[in-house]
Design a protein around this motif. Structure first.
Motif, PDB file in Angstrom:
ATOM      1  N   UNK A  73      40.727 -51.654 -45.416  1.00  0.00           N
ATOM      2  CA  UNK A  73      39.914 -51.263 -46.732  1.00  0.00           C
ATOM      3  C   UNK A  73      40.910 -50.723 -47.512  1.00  0.00           C
ATOM      4  N   UNK A  74      41.492 -50.318 -49.032  1.00  0.00           N
ATOM      5  CA  UNK A  74      41.930 -48.835 -49.593  1.00  0.00           C
ATOM      6  C   UNK A  74      41.253 -48.464 -50.062  1.00  0.00           C
ATOM      7  N   UNK A  75      39.793 -47.627 -49.743  1.00  0.00           N
ATOM      8  CA  UNK A  75      39.518 -46.734 -51.013  1.00  0.00           C
ATOM      9  C   UNK A  75      39.969 -45.505 -51.236  1.00  0.00           C
ATOM     10  N   UNK A  76      39.571 -45.562 -52.556  1.00  0.00           N
ATOM     11  CA  UNK A  76      40.884 -44.494 -53.505  1.00  0.00           C
ATOM     12  C   UNK A  76      42.045 -44.575 -52.522  1.00  0.00           C
ATOM     13  N   UNK A  77      42.605 -43.546 -52.623  1.00  0.00           N
ATOM     14  CA  UNK A  77      43.837 -43.134 -51.639  1.00  0.00           C
ATOM     15  C   UNK A  77      43.583 -43.319 -50.343  1.00  0.00           C
ATOM     16  N   UNK A  78      42.936 -44.358 -49.433  1.00  0.00           N
ATOM     17  CA  UNK A  78      42.210 -44.071 -48.195  1.00  0.00           C
ATOM     18  C   UNK A  78      42.409 -44.930 -47.807  1.00  0.00           C
ATOM     19  N   UNK A  79      43.414 -45.383 -46.610  1.00  0.00           N
ATOM     20  CA  UNK A  79      43.363 -46.454 -46.074  1.00  0.00           C
ATOM     21  C   UNK A  79      42.044 -46.633 -44.429  1.00  0.00           C
ATOM     22  N   UNK A  80      41.499 -47.331 -44.184  1.00  0.00           N
ATOM     23  CA  UNK A  80      39.638 -47.278 -43.496  1.00  0.00           C
ATOM     24  C   UNK A  80      39.650 -48.222 -42.816  1.00  0.00           C
ATOM     25  N   UNK A  81      39.391 -48.269 -41.409  1.00  0.00           N
ATOM     26  CA  UNK A  81      39.485 -49.477 -40.582  1.00  0.00           C
ATOM     27  C   UNK A  81      37.567 -49.233 -39.898  1.00  0.00           C
ATOM     28  N   UNK A  82      37.696 -50.921 -39.711  1.00  0.00           N
ATOM     29  CA  UNK A  82      35.849 -50.779 -39.832  1.00  0.00           C
ATOM     30  C   UNK A  82      35.566 -52.103 -39.043  1.00  0.00           C
ATOM     31  N   UNK A  83      34.568 -52.140 -38.528  1.00  0.00           N
ATOM     32  CA  UNK A  83      34.625 -53.192 -38.191  1.00  0.00           C
ATOM     33  C   UNK A  83      32.930 -54.083 -38.951  1.00  0.00           C
ATOM     34  N   UNK A  84      33.053 -55.418 -38.625  1.00  0.00           N
ATOM     35  CA  UNK A  84      31.837 -55.309 -39.967  1.00  0.00           C
ATOM     36  C   UNK A  84      31.995 -57.005 -38.974  1.00  0.00           C
ATOM     37  N   UNK A  85      30.561 -56.553 -38.429  1.00  0.00           N
ATOM     38  CA  UNK A  85      30.384 -57.970 -37.381  1.00  0.00           C
ATOM     39  C   UNK A  85      28.276 -58.398 -38.469  1.00  0.00           C
ATOM     40  N   UNK A  86      28.558 -59.574 -38.680  1.00  0.00           N
ATOM     41  CA  UNK A  86      26.838 -60.114 -39.486  1.00  0.00           C
ATOM     42  C   UNK A  86      25.776 -60.546 -39.036  1.00  0.00           C
ATOM     43  N   UNK A  87      25.168 -59.709 -39.047  1.00  0.00           N
ATOM     44  CA  UNK A  87      23.479 -60.541 -38.102  1.00  0.00           C
ATOM     45  C   UNK A  87      23.451 -62.055 -37.944  1.00  0.00           C
ATOM     46  N   UNK A  88      22.465 -62.693 -36.945  1.00  0.00           N
ATOM     47  CA  UNK A  88      21.758 -63.352 -36.725  1.00  0.00           C
ATOM     48  C   UNK A  88      21.296 -63.463 -37.979  1.00  0.00           C
ATOM     49  N   UNK A  89      20.390 -63.036 -38.404  1.00  0.00           N
ATOM     50  CA  UNK A  89      19.366 -63.336 -38.870  1.00  0.00           C
ATOM     51  C   UNK A  89      18.712 -64.131 -40.054  1.00  0.00           C
ATOM     52  N   UNK A  90      18.377 -64.069 -40.923  1.00  0.00           N
ATOM     53  CA  UNK A  90      18.455 -64.650 -42.273  1.00  0.00           C
ATOM     54  C   UNK A  90      18.515 -63.500 -43.531  1.00  0.00           C
ATOM     55  N   UNK A  91      17.465 -62.460 -42.762  1.00  0.00           N
ATOM     56  CA  UNK A  91      17.909 -60.876 -44.221  1.00  0.00           C
ATOM     57  C   UNK A  91      18.056 -59.465 -43.087  1.00  0.00           C
ATOM     58  N   UNK A  92      19.712 -60.079 -42.294  1.00  0.00           N
ATOM     59  CA  UNK A  92      19.912 -58.994 -42.203  1.00  0.00           C
ATOM     60  C   UNK A  92      20.032 -57.604 -42.643  1.00  0.00           C
ATOM     61  N   UNK A  93      19.298 -56.597 -41.867  1.00  0.00           N
ATOM     62  CA  UNK A  93      19.589 -54.944 -42.871  1.00  0.00           C
ATOM     63  C   UNK A  93      21.015 -54.615 -42.428  1.00  0.00           C
ATOM     64  N   UNK A  94      21.631 -54.016 -43.891  1.00  0.00           N
ATOM     65  CA  UNK A  94      23.034 -53.720 -43.015  1.00  0.00           C
ATOM     66  C   UNK A  94      23.109 -52.028 -42.631  1.00  0.00           C
ATOM     67  N   UNK A  95      24.039 -52.251 -41.524  1.00  0.00           N
ATOM     68  CA  UNK A  95      23.636 -50.587 -41.258  1.00  0.00           C
ATOM     69  C   UNK A  95      24.829 -50.173 -40.116  1.00  0.00           C
ATOM     70  N   UNK A  96      25.260 -48.918 -41.033  1.00  0.00           N
ATOM     71  CA  UNK A  96      26.516 -48.139 -40.177  1.00  0.00           C
ATOM     72  C   UNK A  96      26.201 -47.377 -39.317  1.00  0.00           C
ATOM     73  N   UNK A  97      27.511 -47.662 -38.558  1.00  0.00           N
ATOM     74  CA  UNK A  97      27.234 -46.872 -37.049  1.00  0.00           C
ATOM     75  C   UNK A  97      28.206 -45.505 -37.398  1.00  0.00           C
ATOM     76  N   UNK A  98      28.660 -44.397 -36.989  1.00  0.00           N
ATOM     77  CA  UNK A  98      29.221 -43.457 -37.373  1.00  0.00           C
ATOM     78  C   UNK A  98      28.953 -42.502 -35.968  1.00  0.00           C
ATOM     79  N   UNK A  99      30.523 -42.631 -35.493  1.00  0.00           N
ATOM     80  CA  UNK A  99      31.164 -41.469 -34.278  1.00  0.00           C
ATOM     81  C   UNK A  99      31.452 -40.675 -34.840  1.00  0.00           C
ATOM     82  N   UNK A 100      31.316 -39.337 -33.843  1.00  0.00           N
ATOM     83  CA  UNK A 100      32.146 -38.228 -33.632  1.00  0.00           C
ATOM     84  C   UNK A 100      33.721 -38.162 -33.044  1.00  0.00           C
ATOM     85  N   UNK A 101      33.827 -36.379 -32.455  1.00  0.00           N
ATOM     86  CA  UNK A 101      34.823 -36.241 -31.882  1.00  0.00           C
ATOM     87  C   UNK A 101      34.200 -36.159 -30.424  1.00  0.00           C
TER      88      UNK A 101
END
Length: 384
Positions: A73-101
């Motif tokens: 996605x182009x967010x502002x002037x920056x292209x961001x790569x991301x994985x987006x896997x939908x949960x199997x449940x009916x009301x899945x909570x959106x959860x962001x997983x952040x890595x580091x170096x």
């Protein structure tokens, strides 16, 4: 902004060039019985580089990576790569997983199915998550920033916009460690209304003098002493990242064996093992992460984040988001709860004796279980 499906693909030309460079490695000398005391061990690095050149199958790893749903996605002037896997449940909570170096989105691959489909892994189907794993700007298949100022605070701005405006969630949960925890802190201060809660891990050895209390507890004083010792013995790399990252970039971007030594030594030091890095990671896992760094030429842009966060420490204030801390006794050194509570809210504190600095990768089942248990205690979140 608009997200587009994305396939991870490294060209044959890049892979052929990598093998050629590996075959022409000019090895340094090493004193007798050096072990790892002087840095990356020569015998192990020879073994790993030979495997990378002759036996490692990137195409097999690439196919596994592409089993997940990737986007850019182009967010502002920056292209961001991301994985987006939908949960199997009916009301899945959106959860962001952040890595580091020196991690990447690769370190999250094993934990994603445990969170999106807990029923298939012995968990409660009602505790499923929509999992979003972005590559930080300057890492992996996200854009490399060409202008100064891509700090943790700026990344928090981009990621909140990605989750709210691009993907369309009203609120989201977030999990991270290392630099990811720094982004979480900025999110909690700048976008508290966006956050359902945070789940964090990790020891932070960077101590600002203003943080040191006049009346530290015995446990806090031990922590401060350990931080000082660790910084003297293990953090020279971070000081170089924070002051002259460009100087390092020339050699690390030119030599895959040099890049491997710089990164592998940190994985061995920071993970929970008995002296053998492969107690924690397989060669294929280590080399998948390394190949992402090599092929995207992001070693320079990734370490530059250290410089940017010293120039812009971000916004600091009350952090009142529901927070769980999962703390391993094998992550650098132990952090006392009272130290963390001086700067942020802590609703759940769990201490474990397995895993090190890369808990999602080293102990995915343990982390997934703690995430599920914590967010099950919170009110049902508003989702997409």
């Amino acid at each position: 902004m608009s997200s587009e499906p994305y396939d991870v693909e490294i060209s044959d030309e890049t892979l052929d060039d990598l093998r050629d460079r590996l075959s022409r490695t000019r090895w340094p000398d090493q004193v007798t019985d050096a072990g790892w005391e002087y840095g990356a061990n020569l015998e192990y690095m020879r073994e790993l580089v030979e495997y990378w050149r002759d036996d490692f199958d990137w195409r097999e790893q690439e196919a596994t990576i592409n089993e997940f749903d990737h986007y850019r996605a182009e967010v502002g002037d920056t292209g961001i790569h991301y994985i987006h896997e939908r949960g199997a449940g009916d009301n899945s909570t959106p959860l962001v997983l952040l890595h580091g170096w020196p991690g990447s989105f690769v370190q999250m691959l094993d934990i994603i199915p445990l969170l999106t489909d807990p029923k298939s892994h012995g968990g409660d189907p009602a505790e499923s998550f929509d999992v979003i794993v972005p590559s930080l700007p300057g890492y992996g298949f996200s854009d490399r920033p060409s202008e100064p100022g891509m700090s943790l605070s700026r990344i928090a701005d981009l990621f909140d916009k990605l989750l709210i405006e691009e993907i369309g969630y009203e609120r989201y949960a977030v999990r991270g460690s290392d630099l990811g925890s720094g982004i979480i802190q900025q999110l909690a201060v700048k976008y508290p209304d966006s956050l359902i809660g945070t789940h964090q891990s990790g020891t932070n050895p960077f101590i600002d003098e203003e943080q040191i209390p006049e009346d530290p507890t015995e446990a806090e004083q031990e922590f401060l002493d350990n931080a000082q010792n660790w910084n003297q013995q293990e953090m020279a790399y971070a000081m170089e990242h924070s002051t002259k990252p460009q100087t390092l970039s020339y050699g690390l971007n030119e030599s895959p064996s040099g890049l491997a030594a710089w990164i592998i030594e940190k994985f061995r030091t920071l993970s929970h093992n008995d002296g053998d890095i492969e107690d924690s990671f397989t060669k294929d896992e280590l080399l998948t992460n390394l190949t992402v760094y090599w092929a995207t030429e992001t070693i320079g842009s990734s370490i530059r984040l250290y410089y940017e966060m010293t120039q812009d420490p971000g916004e600091w204030g009350e952090m009142n988001t529901p927070t769980a801390m999962l703390m391993s006794s094998h992550d650098m050194f132990e952090t006392p709860r009272e130290w963390v509570e001086r700067t942020q809210r802590v609703d759940r504190w769990t201490e474990v004796s397995r895993g090190g600095h890369f808990l999602e990768w080293e102990e995915p089942e343990l982390v997934a279980e703690d995430i599920c248990e914590f967010f099950a205690t919170l009110d049902d979140p508003e989702t997409e």
